[in-house]
Motif scaffolding. Sequence first.
Motif, PDB file in Angstrom:
ATOM      1  N   UNK A  57       9.958   4.479  -7.149  1.00  0.00           N
ATOM      2  CA  UNK A  57      10.083   3.325  -6.255  1.00  0.00           C
ATOM      3  C   UNK A  57       9.298   3.471  -4.948  1.00  0.00           C
ATOM      4  N   UNK A  58       9.372   4.636  -4.298  1.00  0.00           N
ATOM      5  CA  UNK A  58       8.739   4.764  -2.985  1.00  0.00           C
ATOM      6  C   UNK A  58       7.226   4.822  -3.083  1.00  0.00           C
ATOM      7  N   UNK A  59       6.700   5.580  -4.032  1.00  0.00           N
ATOM      8  CA  UNK A  59       5.235   5.630  -4.182  1.00  0.00           C
ATOM      9  C   UNK A  59       4.700   4.270  -4.625  1.00  0.00           C
ATOM     10  N   UNK A  60       5.482   3.546  -5.425  1.00  0.00           N
ATOM     11  CA  UNK A  60       5.086   2.215  -5.893  1.00  0.00           C
ATOM     12  C   UNK A  60       5.072   1.217  -4.742  1.00  0.00           C
ATOM     13  N   UNK A  61       6.135   1.194  -3.931  1.00  0.00           N
ATOM     14  CA  UNK A  61       6.167   0.312  -2.770  1.00  0.00           C
ATOM     15  C   UNK A  61       5.086   0.680  -1.763  1.00  0.00           C
ATOM     16  N   UNK A  62       4.776   1.971  -1.684  1.00  0.00           N
ATOM     17  CA  UNK A  62       3.711   2.417  -0.789  1.00  0.00           C
ATOM     18  C   UNK A  62       2.371   1.815  -1.194  1.00  0.00           C
ATOM     19  N   UNK A  63       2.129   1.715  -2.508  1.00  0.00           N
ATOM     20  CA  UNK A  63       0.867   1.166  -3.004  1.00  0.00           C
ATOM     21  C   UNK A  63       0.772  -0.345  -2.827  1.00  0.00           C
ATOM     22  N   UNK A  64       1.924  -1.018  -2.736  1.00  0.00           N
ATOM     23  CA  UNK A  64       1.927  -2.480  -2.687  1.00  0.00           C
ATOM     24  C   UNK A  64       1.988  -3.050  -1.275  1.00  0.00           C
ATOM     25  N   UNK A  65       2.442  -2.266  -0.319  1.00  0.00           N
ATOM     26  CA  UNK A  65       2.719  -2.814   1.009  1.00  0.00           C
ATOM     27  C   UNK A  65       1.982  -2.054   2.105  1.00  0.00           C
ATOM     28  N   UNK A  66       2.117  -2.540   3.332  1.00  0.00           N
ATOM     29  CA  UNK A  66       1.291  -2.065   4.449  1.00  0.00           C
ATOM     30  C   UNK A  66       1.801  -0.787   5.109  1.00  0.00           C
ATOM     31  N   UNK A  67       3.070  -0.448   4.909  1.00  0.00           N
ATOM     32  CA  UNK A  67       3.651   0.715   5.568  1.00  0.00           C
ATOM     33  C   UNK A  67       3.618   1.928   4.651  1.00  0.00           C
ATOM     34  N   UNK A  68       3.583   3.118   5.253  1.00  0.00           N
ATOM     35  CA  UNK A  68       3.631   4.347   4.459  1.00  0.00           C
ATOM     36  C   UNK A  68       5.092   4.678   4.182  1.00  0.00           C
ATOM     37  N   UNK A  69       5.519   4.470   2.949  1.00  0.00           N
ATOM     38  CA  UNK A  69       6.918   4.690   2.600  1.00  0.00           C
ATOM     39  C   UNK A  69       7.094   5.726   1.503  1.00  0.00           C
TER      40      UNK A  69
END
Length: 401
Positions: A57-69
């Motif tokens: 989830x976190x690496x995936x959201x990191x690839x889709x959005x502007x923040x480093x999560x």
Amino acid sequence: MRSPLLNTPGAVPALAPDDSVAAHYGDPYAEQRALLQGTALVDRSNRDVLRVSGVDRLSWLNDLSSQKVDTLAPGTDTQTLILDPQGRVEHHLTLVDDGDATWIHVEPGTGTELATYLEKMRFMLRVEITDLTAEYAVVSTAPTAAPSAASAAGPSKGSAAGPSAGLAAVPSAEPTAGSSAGTNAASDASPGVVALRALAERTPGAVVIGTDLLVPRPALATVITRPAGLWAYDALRIEAHRPRLGFDTDHKTIPHEVGWIDSAVHLTKGCYRGQETVARVHNLGHPPRRLVFLHLDGSVDTLPPHGTPVTLGVSTPAEGDPTASIEGATEGTATPGQIGFIGSSARHHELGPIALAVVKRTVPVDIPLLAGNVAATQEVIVPPDAGRNVTIDPALRRRLR
């Protein structure tokens, strides 16, 4: 979904898209002060709530959005943006990861659209998106100053006070296990957040996200013992220079224009949709518009509503072409001489009538403005020289041409 708190004596519904929660409960100024003291909470249960689980989830959201999560620690809240290919803001997400799943809340009515987009981007990754809007509600304490404004504005009034008598005290403002550590130092010091964490400890299933708390909907009416309305929340949000998607933005807003470059964008992370625009403006250009805080003339009885055209004040020199117009908050509309539009406006218990507006970058910072027929003075949030952080040697520029 209509909030049960609208049954509270004195409750007045807000306007759409917030009409399922209360604008106020009879005394907006007292509600503002109670929020700052940490003795009241705001019902924002009209916001949509998503939960993303799965090991990717976190690496995936990191690839889709502007923040480093991708390295987000459990219990740490943050903000991120979903941009379109041209770098314009589509969604503003407030989120926290609890170690097992990422909890997200977004603007009312946008959760389904966001979930649909995320589902399309799953591919073969181990993630699962669940819309929990019907099961969870958002309640909030006073918002804290935006990162770009914090140093200039100083601590929020009342932020140094201890836990209030109306809520259970906790030993210190240190984060508790499973709660949000916060991304803003002011959040950790505020009495509202201290009380919010204490409330989370005694509410099964609650999730802290900075100055917000997700609670199971059946517990909403019991969690908020002293309610404050959206008018009170918005007055403090405007004072804190916090823009709201769909109110202080329009269909062509980019992160630099409203200050989200400081709170919701990581400038050195990997690629994501819209990153080219963010990088180009940050390194080589300037955003075409900028967010400003307005002090409004208090002698006028009414507040300028969302979308009100902003023009140059009386007896001020024309800025560029006096007959030129820009698009306002409503797509395809413009007013001759318009240099911006009102986003949010409110009456503050100390500052009086205030507003957030988006204006052309080239408008001088010391020039008086008109919000409709209401005189206004500016306070800089996004400076006119924002961006262009890379200097290219003129000789090299000539050779490249």
